[in-house]
Design a protein around this motif. Sequence first.
Motif, mmCIF file in Angstrom:
data_model
loop_
_atom_site.group_PDB
_atom_site.id
_atom_site.type_symbol
_atom_site.label_atom_id
_atom_site.label_comp_id
_atom_site.label_asym_id
_atom_site.label_seq_id
_atom_site.Cartn_x
_atom_site.Cartn_y
_atom_site.Cartn_z
ATOM 1 N N UNK A 99 45.134 49.909 44.479
ATOM 2 C CA UNK A 99 46.510 49.812 45.363
ATOM 3 C C UNK A 99 46.727 48.487 45.539
ATOM 4 N N UNK A 100 48.126 48.294 45.805
ATOM 5 C CA UNK A 100 48.531 46.852 45.867
ATOM 6 C C UNK A 100 49.352 46.434 46.937
ATOM 7 N N UNK A 101 49.249 45.453 47.578
ATOM 8 C CA UNK A 101 50.471 44.983 48.695
ATOM 9 C C UNK A 101 51.671 44.745 47.963
ATOM 10 N N UNK A 102 52.787 45.247 48.904
ATOM 11 C CA UNK A 102 54.133 45.282 48.344
ATOM 12 C C UNK A 102 54.696 43.916 47.629
ATOM 13 N N UNK A 103 54.239 42.763 48.299
ATOM 14 C CA UNK A 103 54.851 41.511 47.783
ATOM 15 C C UNK A 103 54.173 41.091 46.283
ATOM 16 N N UNK A 104 53.087 41.714 45.880
ATOM 17 C CA UNK A 104 52.439 41.526 44.725
ATOM 18 C C UNK A 104 52.852 42.650 43.405
ATOM 19 N N UNK A 105 53.276 43.734 43.906
ATOM 20 C CA UNK A 105 53.411 44.819 42.838
ATOM 21 C C UNK A 105 54.389 44.506 41.861
ATOM 22 N N UNK A 106 53.782 44.690 40.663
ATOM 23 C CA UNK A 106 54.446 44.425 39.573
ATOM 24 C C UNK A 106 54.287 42.914 38.866
ATOM 25 N N UNK A 107 53.566 42.271 39.768
ATOM 26 C CA UNK A 107 53.288 40.846 39.209
ATOM 27 C C UNK A 107 51.691 40.793 39.043
ATOM 28 N N UNK A 108 50.911 41.438 40.100
ATOM 29 C CA UNK A 108 49.459 41.355 39.658
ATOM 30 C C UNK A 108 49.017 42.504 39.371
ATOM 31 N N UNK A 135 35.317 41.668 38.639
ATOM 32 C CA UNK A 135 36.457 42.058 39.067
ATOM 33 C C UNK A 135 37.419 41.098 38.752
ATOM 34 N N UNK A 136 38.616 41.361 38.394
ATOM 35 C CA UNK A 136 39.815 40.335 37.982
ATOM 36 C C UNK A 136 40.848 40.480 38.874
ATOM 37 N N UNK A 137 41.766 39.494 39.111
ATOM 38 C CA UNK A 137 42.916 39.581 39.342
ATOM 39 C C UNK A 137 44.108 38.844 38.462
ATOM 40 N N UNK A 138 44.767 39.494 37.868
ATOM 41 C CA UNK A 138 45.773 38.858 36.852
ATOM 42 C C UNK A 138 47.029 38.725 37.692
ATOM 43 N N UNK A 143 44.906 37.094 57.852
ATOM 44 C CA UNK A 143 44.511 37.510 56.312
ATOM 45 C C UNK A 143 45.237 38.539 55.909
ATOM 46 N N UNK A 144 45.532 38.812 54.714
ATOM 47 C CA UNK A 144 46.362 39.760 53.823
ATOM 48 C C UNK A 144 45.665 40.519 52.716
ATOM 49 N N UNK A 145 45.753 41.678 52.697
ATOM 50 C CA UNK A 145 45.308 42.601 51.638
ATOM 51 C C UNK A 145 46.125 42.315 50.300
ATOM 52 N N UNK A 146 45.484 42.043 49.097
ATOM 53 C CA UNK A 146 46.241 41.664 48.036
ATOM 54 C C UNK A 146 46.313 43.022 47.205
ATOM 55 N N UNK A 147 45.189 43.284 46.704
ATOM 56 C CA UNK A 147 44.931 44.348 45.727
ATOM 57 C C UNK A 147 43.464 45.152 46.079
ATOM 58 N N UNK A 148 43.222 46.309 45.872
ATOM 59 C CA UNK A 148 41.956 46.881 45.883
ATOM 60 C C UNK A 148 41.829 47.798 44.555
ATOM 61 N N UNK A 149 40.527 48.039 44.244
ATOM 62 C CA UNK A 149 40.389 49.023 43.248
ATOM 63 C C UNK A 149 38.963 49.774 43.421
ATOM 64 N N UNK A 150 38.982 50.989 43.143
ATOM 65 C CA UNK A 150 37.961 51.872 43.400
ATOM 66 C C UNK A 150 37.034 51.945 42.314
ATOM 67 N N UNK A 151 35.900 52.659 42.282
ATOM 68 C CA UNK A 151 34.872 52.791 40.960
ATOM 69 C C UNK A 151 35.646 53.622 40.105
ATOM 70 N N UNK A 152 36.347 54.418 40.399
ATOM 71 C CA UNK A 152 36.920 55.178 39.363
ATOM 72 C C UNK A 152 38.396 54.681 38.660
ATOM 73 N N UNK A 153 38.728 53.453 39.180
ATOM 74 C CA UNK A 153 39.808 52.640 38.934
ATOM 75 C C UNK A 153 41.112 52.728 39.446
ATOM 76 N N UNK A 154 41.027 53.751 40.460
ATOM 77 C CA UNK A 154 42.232 53.727 41.389
ATOM 78 C C UNK A 154 42.521 52.568 42.131
#
Length: 121
Positions: free
Chosen positions: A58-67, A78-81, A45-56
């Motif tokens: 985090x992204x996995x390096x392979x998806x940064x700038x795309x997701x 919650x959405x993932x574009x 399993x691979x983490x892709x992205x996460x978001x805290x309740x305050x909007x902070x």
Amino acid sequence: HVQLVESGGGSVQAGGSLRLSCAASTGTFRSACMGWIRQVSGKEREGVASIDSDGETTYADPVKGRFTISRDTFKRTVHLEMNNLEPEDTAMYYCAADPGRCGSLRTDFRYRGQGTQVTVS
């Protein structure tokens, strides 16, 4: 207990876009860490992205700038574009939730949805 239901997966050509959505069943979502993880059959399993309740976020390096991950606390969604998709993004994508803050990108969440398949050719 939190129930998570994903939608929005499908098949797309390389370079295309998809938007995944996740609906949470309870109000405890409001303070939870929300994330997307993915898994290819036979692989870890691979983490892709996460978001805290305050909007902070985090992204996995392979998806940064795309997701882009986002959340609507009022609607409990919650959405993932996902843009500029690559064949390597092909996987089952799971929405996940856990009480408290996200911390670093991770794959261990207390709650996880059933998943939605993303296929990029």
